[in-house]
Design a protein around this motif. Structure first.
Motif, PDB file in Angstrom:
ATOM      1  N   LEU A 232       3.848 -16.459  13.357  1.00 17.10           N
ATOM      2  CA  LEU A 232       2.741 -16.172  14.275  1.00 17.10           C
ATOM      3  C   LEU A 232       1.400 -16.501  13.637  1.00 17.10           C
ATOM      4  O   LEU A 232       0.486 -16.999  14.308  1.00 17.10           O
ATOM      5  N   GLY A 233       1.275 -16.232  12.331  1.00 16.39           N
ATOM      6  CA  GLY A 233       0.037 -16.561  11.639  1.00 16.39           C
ATOM      7  C   GLY A 233      -0.220 -18.054  11.630  1.00 16.39           C
ATOM      8  O   GLY A 233      -1.347 -18.507  11.885  1.00 16.39           O
TER       9      GLY A 233
ATOM     10  N   ALA B  22      -8.176 -16.034   8.950  1.00 20.07           N
ATOM     11  CA  ALA B  22      -7.195 -15.622   7.941  1.00 20.07           C
ATOM     12  C   ALA B  22      -7.393 -14.162   7.551  1.00 20.07           C
ATOM     13  O   ALA B  22      -6.428 -13.388   7.450  1.00 20.07           O
ATOM     14  N   MET B  23      -8.638 -13.764   7.336  1.00 18.61           N
ATOM     15  CA  MET B  23      -8.897 -12.372   6.970  1.00 18.61           C
ATOM     16  C   MET B  23      -8.583 -11.427   8.128  1.00 18.61           C
ATOM     17  O   MET B  23      -8.048 -10.329   7.924  1.00 18.61           O
ATOM     18  N   SER B  24      -8.906 -11.848   9.344  1.00 18.10           N
ATOM     19  CA  SER B  24      -8.613 -11.019  10.507  1.00 18.10           C
ATOM     20  C   SER B  24      -7.108 -10.856  10.701  1.00 18.10           C
ATOM     21  O   SER B  24      -6.617  -9.749  10.973  1.00 18.10           O
ATOM     22  N   MET B  25      -6.355 -11.940  10.536  1.00 17.19           N
ATOM     23  CA  MET B  25      -4.909 -11.867  10.693  1.00 17.19           C
ATOM     24  C   MET B  25      -4.291 -10.969   9.637  1.00 17.19           C
ATOM     25  O   MET B  25      -3.420 -10.136   9.931  1.00 17.19           O
TER      26      MET B  25
ATOM     27  N   PRO C 265       3.822  -3.404   4.804  1.00 12.04           N
ATOM     28  CA  PRO C 265       2.578  -3.965   5.352  1.00 12.04           C
ATOM     29  C   PRO C 265       1.998  -5.071   4.482  1.00 12.04           C
ATOM     30  O   PRO C 265       1.383  -6.011   5.000  1.00 12.04           O
ATOM     31  N   TRP C 266       2.166  -4.977   3.163  1.00 11.04           N
ATOM     32  CA  TRP C 266       1.615  -6.005   2.280  1.00 11.04           C
ATOM     33  C   TRP C 266       2.337  -7.333   2.469  1.00 11.04           C
ATOM     34  O   TRP C 266       1.697  -8.399   2.494  1.00 11.04           O
ATOM     35  N   HIS C 267       3.650  -7.302   2.582  1.00 10.59           N
ATOM     36  CA  HIS C 267       4.384  -8.542   2.818  1.00 10.59           C
ATOM     37  C   HIS C 267       3.915  -9.206   4.108  1.00 10.59           C
ATOM     38  O   HIS C 267       3.676 -10.416   4.159  1.00 10.59           O
ATOM     39  N   ALA C 268       3.813  -8.402   5.160  1.00  4.37           N
ATOM     40  CA  ALA C 268       3.401  -8.945   6.457  1.00  4.37           C
ATOM     41  C   ALA C 268       1.974  -9.475   6.410  1.00  4.37           C
ATOM     42  O   ALA C 268       1.667 -10.530   6.977  1.00  4.37           O
ATOM     43  N   ALA C 269       1.085  -8.734   5.737  1.00  4.35           N
ATOM     44  CA  ALA C 269      -0.325  -9.150   5.681  1.00  4.35           C
ATOM     45  C   ALA C 269      -0.488 -10.464   4.934  1.00  4.35           C
ATOM     46  O   ALA C 269      -1.172 -11.386   5.410  1.00  4.35           O
ATOM     47  N   TRP C 270       0.123 -10.560   3.753  1.00  6.45           N
ATOM     48  CA  TRP C 270       0.003 -11.803   2.976  1.00  6.45           C
ATOM     49  C   TRP C 270       0.671 -12.974   3.681  1.00  6.45           C
ATOM     50  O   TRP C 270       0.141 -14.094   3.686  1.00  6.45           O
ATOM     51  N   ALA C 271       1.835 -12.724   4.267  1.00  6.72           N
ATOM     52  CA  ALA C 271       2.526 -13.794   4.985  1.00  6.72           C
ATOM     53  C   ALA C 271       1.672 -14.303   6.134  1.00  6.72           C
ATOM     54  O   ALA C 271       1.545 -15.517   6.351  1.00  6.72           O
ATOM     55  N   SER C 272       1.070 -13.385   6.884  1.00  4.14           N
ATOM     56  CA  SER C 272       0.249 -13.774   8.025  1.00  4.14           C
ATOM     57  C   SER C 272      -1.001 -14.527   7.582  1.00  4.14           C
ATOM     58  O   SER C 272      -1.361 -15.565   8.160  1.00  4.14           O
ATOM     59  N   MET C 273      -1.678 -14.009   6.543  1.00  6.86           N
ATOM     60  CA  MET C 273      -2.924 -14.622   6.093  1.00  6.86           C
ATOM     61  C   MET C 273      -2.689 -16.020   5.514  1.00  6.86           C
ATOM     62  O   MET C 273      -3.408 -16.974   5.839  1.00  6.86           O
ATOM     63  N   LEU C 274      -1.684 -16.151   4.657  1.00  6.44           N
ATOM     64  CA  LEU C 274      -1.415 -17.452   4.048  1.00  6.44           C
ATOM     65  C   LEU C 274      -0.906 -18.456   5.085  1.00  6.44           C
ATOM     66  O   LEU C 274      -1.257 -19.638   5.043  1.00  6.44           O
ATOM     67  N   ALA C 275      -0.072 -17.973   6.007  1.00 10.05           N
ATOM     68  CA  ALA C 275       0.433 -18.873   7.039  1.00 10.05           C
ATOM     69  C   ALA C 275      -0.683 -19.328   7.967  1.00 10.05           C
ATOM     70  O   ALA C 275      -0.714 -20.485   8.391  1.00 10.05           O
TER      71      ALA C 275
END
Length: 244
Positions: free
Chosen positions: A34-35, A72-75, A157-167
């Motif tokens: 989604l990111g 990226a920061m918002s995601m 939450p950290w896995h999801a946040a980093w995955a979303s931001m980097l993606a």
């Protein structure tokens, strides 16, 4: 029927997910897909809208980079907050279940057996299953049957946040670089073509993650991206003409 045939019947299907920790992996994979998709569409909309308003490459790049950084920061922040809320809820429910198992073991056993009766087992067999599973892993059995939660697979939450931001960043770089590096006469159509291919890929991957047919997902993704780019280009052209 051979032993191998029996194993095939009682074992997990090779094309279905049964691994431990599946929820957490699917959570960050979903966030990543989604990111990337949001990065592609939103940044493509920004740079194409800017291209509709001006032919100044620097202005287009500044708009695209600003959109990439903000998006990226918002995601990442949004995904962290969302999954943190989900994690807090899961942990609170598990804590409640632990208290009930400690203070009301007989009532919890009867409740678990009742759930298996609702699923089709007769009362005697349901009670035997409930006793066996409770003896093996009381919290795991009750959490799965009552709450649909795996205590060993709590959302991160950290896995999801980093995955979303980097993606998001990776997806955003595609239209940004295409628009920046392409020649003035081709960069608009080259960006559109790149975005269409990228959206087809993310649509296909998202469908496969959900074990759905990819055709409709790809079509929806591509049409949504084309619509977004057409709208932002039209807005950019209109504003560019009025401001100019």
């Amino acid at each position: 029927m051979t032993a191998s045939d029996t194993e095939d019947l009682v074992g997990p299907h090779s094309d279905e997910p049964h691994q431990s920790g599946l929820n957490n992996r699917l959570n960050w994979l979903r966030a990543a897909v989604l990111g990337a998709n949001d990065g592609i569409v939103s940044t493509a909309g920004i740079v194409i809208g800017a291209a509709g308003a001006t032919s100044d490459r620097n202005a287009i790049v500044i708009a695209g980079v600003a959109g990439l950084a903000a998006g990226a920061m918002s995601m990442g922040a949004g995904e962290y907050v969302s999954v943190s809320t989900q994690r807090d809820s899961e942990l609170a429910l598990l804590a409640k279940e632990r208290r009930e198992l400690r203070d009301e073991p007989d009532e919890e056993l009867a409740e678990l057996a009742g759930l298996y009766v609702e699923k089709g087992l007769d009362e005697e067999l349901a009670l035997e299953v409930a006793k066996a599973l409770t003896a093996h892993d009381a919290l795991g059995a009750h959490a799965e049957a009552e709450l649909g939660i795996d205590p060993d697979d709590i959302s991160s939450p950290w896995h999801a946040a980093w995955a979303s931001m980097l993606a998001f960043t990776a997806g955003a770089l595609l239209p940004l670089l295409t628009m920046t590096l392409g020649s003035p006469g081709l960069r608009l159509w080259l960006t559109v073509a790149t975005v269409v291919v990228a959206l087809a890929v993310t649509g296909f991957v998202s469908a496969r993650l959900g074990f759905a047919r990819p055709g409709r997902a790809v079509l929806r993704n591509v049409l949504g991206g084309l619509f977004a780019m057409a709208v932002t280009y039209g807005i950019g052209s209109l504003l560019g003409t009025q401001i100019g």
